[in-house]
Design a protein around this motif. Structure first.
Motif, PDB file in Angstrom:
ATOM      1  N   ALA A 173       0.826  -1.212   0.000  1.00  0.00           N
ATOM      2  CA  ALA A 173       0.000   0.000   0.000  1.00  0.00           C
ATOM      3  C   ALA A 173       0.858   1.258   0.000  1.00  0.00           C
ATOM      4  N   GLY A 174       1.981   1.225   0.715  1.00  0.00           N
ATOM      5  CA  GLY A 174       2.865   2.392   0.759  1.00  0.00           C
ATOM      6  C   GLY A 174       3.444   2.729  -0.600  1.00  0.00           C
ATOM      7  N   TYR A 208       0.665   4.364  -2.568  1.00  0.00           N
ATOM      8  CA  TYR A 208       0.386   5.711  -2.043  1.00  0.00           C
ATOM      9  C   TYR A 208       1.473   6.706  -2.475  1.00  0.00           C
ATOM     10  N   ALA A 268       0.644   9.978  -4.507  1.00  0.00           N
ATOM     11  CA  ALA A 268       0.840  11.272  -3.831  1.00  0.00           C
ATOM     12  C   ALA A 268       1.752  12.176  -4.643  1.00  0.00           C
ATOM     13  N   PRO A 314      -2.680  14.456  -0.889  1.00  0.00           N
ATOM     14  CA  PRO A 314      -2.680  13.264  -0.028  1.00  0.00           C
ATOM     15  C   PRO A 314      -4.034  12.579   0.049  1.00  0.00           C
ATOM     16  N   SER A 315      -5.094  13.362   0.076  1.00  0.00           N
ATOM     17  CA  SER A 315      -6.431  12.774   0.166  1.00  0.00           C
ATOM     18  C   SER A 315      -6.759  11.983  -1.103  1.00  0.00           C
ATOM     19  N   ALA A 354      -4.589  10.707  -3.118  1.00  0.00           N
ATOM     20  CA  ALA A 354      -3.701   9.549  -3.147  1.00  0.00           C
ATOM     21  C   ALA A 354      -4.283   8.395  -2.334  1.00  0.00           C
ATOM     22  N   GLU A 355      -4.897   8.706  -1.206  1.00  0.00           N
ATOM     23  CA  GLU A 355      -5.541   7.666  -0.404  1.00  0.00           C
ATOM     24  C   GLU A 355      -6.686   7.014  -1.182  1.00  0.00           C
ATOM     25  N   ASP A 356      -7.410   7.836  -1.931  1.00  0.00           N
ATOM     26  CA  ASP A 356      -8.491   7.280  -2.765  1.00  0.00           C
ATOM     27  C   ASP A 356      -7.922   6.340  -3.825  1.00  0.00           C
ATOM     28  N   VAL A 399      -5.202   4.568  -3.612  1.00  0.00           N
ATOM     29  CA  VAL A 399      -4.823   3.320  -2.941  1.00  0.00           C
ATOM     30  C   VAL A 399      -6.048   2.428  -2.750  1.00  0.00           C
ATOM     31  N   SER A 400      -7.113   3.004  -2.224  1.00  0.00           N
ATOM     32  CA  SER A 400      -8.333   2.224  -1.984  1.00  0.00           C
ATOM     33  C   SER A 400      -8.872   1.621  -3.273  1.00  0.00           C
ATOM     34  N   SER A 460       8.688   5.513  -7.859  1.00  0.00           N
ATOM     35  CA  SER A 460       8.205   4.318  -7.152  1.00  0.00           C
ATOM     36  C   SER A 460       9.264   3.251  -6.973  1.00  0.00           C
TER      37      SER A 460
END
Length: 206
Positions: A21-22, A25, A29, A35-36, A38-40, A42-43, A139
């Motif tokens: 996950a990192g 992300y 990101a 950041p928000s 980026a979290e989406d 990941v999900s 990455s």
């Protein structure tokens, strides 16, 4: 673990998420600067990975290319949705600017300018150059992993990355210069006005 993921074992999939996950992300990101969002990404990436779990390859191969290939597609779709939202918001009246009273704001603005210039320069690369650069440089994927993630040949990864690095340096310099020029002109204008005002005061006092 791969066989367990393909079989729908939630514990194995949880281990896959914790391990990678990192990576997803960090990629999202840097690409979005949000950041928000980026979290989406990941999900959505892992939701899609769960849906496509039967396509995960055998244990001998790392799952990183498979996951990052999914992340590339998710980010592309998410970016399109974000652009549509931004165009809609741009049609609304802009909010009043709020001054930042915190110390060190000038330094933060300079850092923000450099980051914005780099992101703008990245956006001027071709899509394929940008994807290769983000996967290899940001990455940390190997050339072989990147080729697998994007479905291209190893030699193509090398050539695109070389072009991307060369163009990105030039475009980032152009973006920084373009952003600095209006500030210089404003400073010159303000300096001229201050000199003119000083001369007026001096003449009136004679």
């Amino acid at each position: 673990m791969h066989a367990r993921v393909r079989a729908g074992d939630p514990d194995a999939f949880r281990d896959l998420f914790r391990a990678h996950a990192g990576l997803v992300y960090g990629y999202a990101a840097r690409a979005t600067g949000d950041p928000s969002l980026a979290e989406d990404v990941v999900s959505l990436t892992f939701l899609e990975a769960w849906r496509l779990r039967a396509k995960l390859r055998d244990e001998g191969e790392s799952p990183r290319p498979w996951l990052m290939g999914i992340a590339v597609n998710v980010l592309r779709n998410t970016a399109r949705a974000k652009r549509r939202h931004e165009r809609a918001m741009a049609r609304l009246s802009p909010p009043e600017p709020v001054p930042d009273p915190a110390e060190g704001v000038v330094g933060r603005l300079a850092d923000a300018e450099r980051l914005a210039a780099a992101r703008a320069a990245l956006g001027r690369l071709t899509t394929t150059e940008r994807q290769v650069f983000m996967l290899v440089v940001w990455s940390g994927l190997s050339y072989a992993e990147t080729a697998s993630a994007l479905g291209i040949r190893l030699g193509t990864v090398r050539s695109r990355l070389s072009r991307a690095r060369t163009r990105l340096r030039r475009l980032a310099d152009e973006e920084l210069a373009a952003r600095a020029e209006p500030a210089v002109r404003r400073g010159q204008g303000e300096g001229g006005r201050r000199i003119g005002a000083a001369r007026s005061i001096e003449e009136s006092s004679r």
